[in-house]
Design an enzyme around this catalytic site. Sequence first.
Site, PDB file in Angstrom:
ATOM      1  CE1 TYR A   1       6.907   0.201   8.797  1.00  0.00           C
ATOM      2  CE2 TYR A   1       6.452  -1.879   9.870  1.00  0.00           C
ATOM      3  CZ  TYR A   1       7.169  -1.143   8.964  1.00  0.00           C
ATOM      4  OH  TYR A   1       8.140  -1.756   8.223  1.00  0.00           O
ATOM      5  CD  GLU A   2       0.439   0.445   8.291  1.00  0.00           C
ATOM      6  OE1 GLU A   2      -0.299   1.241   7.692  1.00  0.00           O
ATOM      7  OE2 GLU A   2       1.300  -0.238   7.720  1.00  0.00           O
ATOM      8  N   GLY A   3       0.578   5.115  10.971  1.00  0.00           N
ATOM      9  CA  GLY A   3       0.177   6.253  11.789  1.00  0.00           C
ATOM     10  C   GLY A   3       0.870   6.171  13.134  1.00  0.00           C
TER      11      GLY A   3
ATOM     12  CD  GLN B   1      -2.883   4.517  15.071  1.00  0.00           C
ATOM     13  OE1 GLN B   1      -4.014   4.065  15.205  1.00  0.00           O
ATOM     14  NE2 GLN B   1      -2.336   4.713  13.892  1.00  0.00           N
TER      15      GLN B   1
ATOM     16  CG  MET C   1      -0.401   0.009   2.554  1.00  0.00           C
ATOM     17  SD  MET C   1      -1.750   0.126   3.758  1.00  0.00           S
ATOM     18  CE  MET C   1      -0.840   0.040   5.288  1.00  0.00           C
TER      19      MET C   1
END
Length: 603
Positions: free
Chosen positions: A448-450, A455, A160
Amino acid sequence: MSTNYKAPVDDYVFLLHDVIAPTAPHALGGMARDDTRQVLQQAAHFFEKVWAPLDGPGDEEGCHFDNGAVRTPSGYLAGYAALCEAGWNRVSVPEESGGAGLPEGIDQAVREFSASACNSLGLYAILTAGAHATVRRTGEPWMLEHVVPAMVEGRWAGTMCLTEPHCGTDLRLMKTRAVSQPDGSWRLSGTKIFISGGDQDLTENVIHLVLAKVPGEDGRIRDDLSTVRLFLVPKRVVDPDSGTLGGSNGVVVAGIEHKMGLKGSATCALSFEHALAYPLRESNQPGSTQRKSSAGMSGMFDMMNSARLVTGLQALSSASRAYGHAANYARERLAGRAAKAEDRTGGTADPIVVHPDVRRLLLKQASFLEAARALALHVTALLDEPDEALRANRNAIGSLLTPVIKAFFSDRSFESANDAMQLMGGHGYIRDNGVEQLVRDCRIFQLYEGANGVQALDLVLRKLPAGGGRALAGFLDMVDATAWEAAQREPLRAHADALRQAAQDIRACGKWLADPSRSPYDAGAASSDFLAMMGIVASAWMWLRMSDVALGLLPDAENGTFLRRKLELARFWFARELPLVPVLRQRVETGAACLMALPADQF
């Protein structure tokens, strides 16, 4: 000193059959206990014997970038091929898509085993699984016929692509664009960075899922999300009619990053040069609706939410292997004498596991890891609820806990890996014994991923107020119900009372955050502490559930050692971790004043 990886098969059998399935039978899909154990033992054998030996050498060698192509460390190609041949890359993929169709709970166990054994190699398979799941939900029929099967089999990989050199979290600032052509096709141009698995030598093609903006009628790109869409961009051209591979599709690898950890996972900078792109449709995932301005990227939101859960599990996996090293070391390393004479061995020194501070470090790690494993399974079950009458409420609670899984797990996992190093002293700090690598590998999962601060903001600014606070109320109702039931057992009454009080602290903080008179900065100031409260209480909730089950099973257990160990780990969490909740509440309610008073130019 042993540093071999040992997969937690017994723990997963206990969690799936005794803790999760009684309230969420769909988590097992009717699998018998013996079948679960057999599958997990086979998976454990594969990852312990085939993948775990690749972890250290892969870190030493890292990835190579030569003549515009990436080469993974020695042994990765054979290890990945063995994974796909054995089918461990498609455990929970539906049978109609070429997978084994096993329950998600089994898949979580297999993913943890793979990530603990070799997290860098596992990333290629995990990213591919997330990508083909998105294509299954949003792809055109020809993609389902030709692209998905190749990805499920492992012949093609997936990524992604979100981040760009000038923007990460704030996707409004993206510059990558996709332009419709006169013949009806789309061409995509732009640069994406930090793309895990952006190129490798494991598969014959890579399917990139790319966020791009569609220019307006005036040809301009706007700094908002209204024109963002998700596109499928193959590394090599794919014939939609036959699935035949063609030549290069204008996806150029500009380089790979030189990183702190996960060195066997190629993190690439990609340049898309007028690449042929295929727009994906809106997601059909239940609960995937987004605000209208970002509806064009709903498929990516689904993939990102799934990736948050996976990231938390990956962090736990590295920390779990580090704990195994530390526990082995503590049993074998001799230093000092036990404080009580009756606990001393006959030698000149005792194993360091006799010392209270060493036990503190071990119990802190183990009590977090085993509660987190249970919580991850429970959240997955909430998000996969099949009962239509229960689905909306349980999905909302699962969504509420998703940033907690990602951020609390990765924060505590990095702390746990460091505790393992601390316990081992100099032997943990040097490369020979494996823990130093695991500390480095574990660090990225907080980013990772934000990043975890993002979060926490997502939790307090979006998840909490959604539906008028229904998700938080539902979560705390579940916690209270568990506490009430456990309180019927006298040995658990004190734990149950403590958990109810901690739940009240969270309720109070939720009301404090919802107060419209609060400073606009208060939510951001409180968010990380509130997320930590949620993680500690959710873990205590899992420990109370596990303790209740363990006490019920003990009278008929042939060997009660496993169950009594659970009770002692729960005791530690309630004695040493849950008391942090009122302290965190005090920090939440302090507000932003002490953070915002210092002028920016004085930092």
